[in-house]
Scaffold this motif. Sequence first.
Motif, mmCIF file in Angstrom:
data_model
loop_
_atom_site.group_PDB
_atom_site.id
_atom_site.type_symbol
_atom_site.label_atom_id
_atom_site.label_comp_id
_atom_site.label_asym_id
_atom_site.label_seq_id
_atom_site.Cartn_x
_atom_site.Cartn_y
_atom_site.Cartn_z
ATOM 1 N N CYS A 225 0.335 -1.356 -0.206
ATOM 2 C CA CYS A 225 -0.061 -0.068 -0.171
ATOM 3 C C CYS A 225 0.971 1.644 0.074
ATOM 4 O O CYS A 225 0.696 2.634 -0.766
ATOM 5 C CB CYS A 225 -1.468 -0.162 1.046
ATOM 6 N N PRO A 236 -4.810 3.244 -3.569
ATOM 7 C CA PRO A 236 -3.416 1.555 -3.447
ATOM 8 C C PRO A 236 -4.379 1.471 -2.260
ATOM 9 O O PRO A 236 -3.625 -0.498 -2.942
ATOM 10 C CB PRO A 236 -2.757 2.808 -1.950
ATOM 11 N N PHE A 237 -5.034 0.886 -1.308
ATOM 12 C CA PHE A 237 -5.457 -0.386 -0.106
ATOM 13 C C PHE A 237 -6.134 -1.678 -1.244
ATOM 14 O O PHE A 237 -5.925 -2.789 -1.129
ATOM 15 C CB PHE A 237 -6.880 0.272 0.633
ATOM 16 N N THR A 240 -4.087 -3.341 -3.747
ATOM 17 C CA THR A 240 -3.058 -4.354 -2.840
ATOM 18 C C THR A 240 -3.638 -5.545 -2.980
ATOM 19 O O THR A 240 -3.846 -5.910 -2.276
ATOM 20 C CB THR A 240 -2.519 -3.982 -1.559
#
Length: 251
Positions: A225, A236-237, A240
Motif C-alpha cells: 500500500c 492503493p488499499f 493491494t
Amino acid sequence: MRKLKVSLLVTTYNDREHLALTLESIESQDYENMEVIIVDGNSTDGTPALIRSFADAHQQETDSISVRWISEPDRGLYDAMNKAYGLSSGAVIAVCNDRLCTKESVSKLMGAIEQGGSGCVGAHSDLVYMSGERVVRTWHMGEGRLRDGWMPGHPTLFLKREIYEKYGLYDLRYRCAADYEFMVRFLKEEENRLAYVPEVLVSMFYGGTSNKGLVNYLVSFREGCQALGRNGVRFPFWITVKRTLRVLRQF
C-alpha cells in the motif's frame, strides 16, 4: 552480430545449497553473452569457496559467461541487489536468485525484448514456486494493468538498463516489498511495456522475503500500500486487495 550482454545479479547469504543450484542453472543456458554478478553477505557456510570455484571456471575470454563477485557484510537482500547492480555492465539486468528452468530461459526472455518493439522496456514469464521437488504454486503472470492488481513476477523480470538509470534502485526503507515498489515506480507509466513469455522459465525457491509467515505477509501488504501511495497511484488499499486475490486464485 554479438548478442546484448545480460547481467544476472545473484545475491546470497549462508545458502550454499541453493546457490549451487542457481549457478548450475546459469551454466546450462544457451545464451552466449552473460555476466554473472554475485554478492555474498560474508557467509560462513563455505559459500565463498563455491563462488570462487565458479569464477575460476569462467576465466577464459572466450567463455560465454564472465563473473564478478564480492563477499562482505551488507544491510540485507535489497542492499545486496543494489550492490550487484553497481558492479554490472550489461545492457539488460535480471535478478537471478532462483533456478532458470530450461536452457533457453535467458534466450527466450531476451528474444521477447528484442521483438517487443518501441516502448518495450523488458520481459517477464510464468514461474513455479518449489519446496524441494514439490510444486507449491504455478504462477501464470499474464498481462494486465497495475491498477487491476496485476504485477509481473520479479524473479522472471529482465529489464533494460535504462530503466534502472531513469527510476533508480531498490528502496531500503522497505523490508519485504522493495522489489514491488521498484516495479510500481516504472510500471505506473503506461508507456513502459513488458513483453510476456507464457511459459514457466523460472523455478523459485519457496519461502521468499514476503512468504515467510503471516507477520511478513502483513508487512508486505502494508508496504505494498505504501509503495503505491508514495508513487501517486490512486486507491492503493484496493489495488493491494486485488493483488492479494490474484495471488490466492493461483493456489
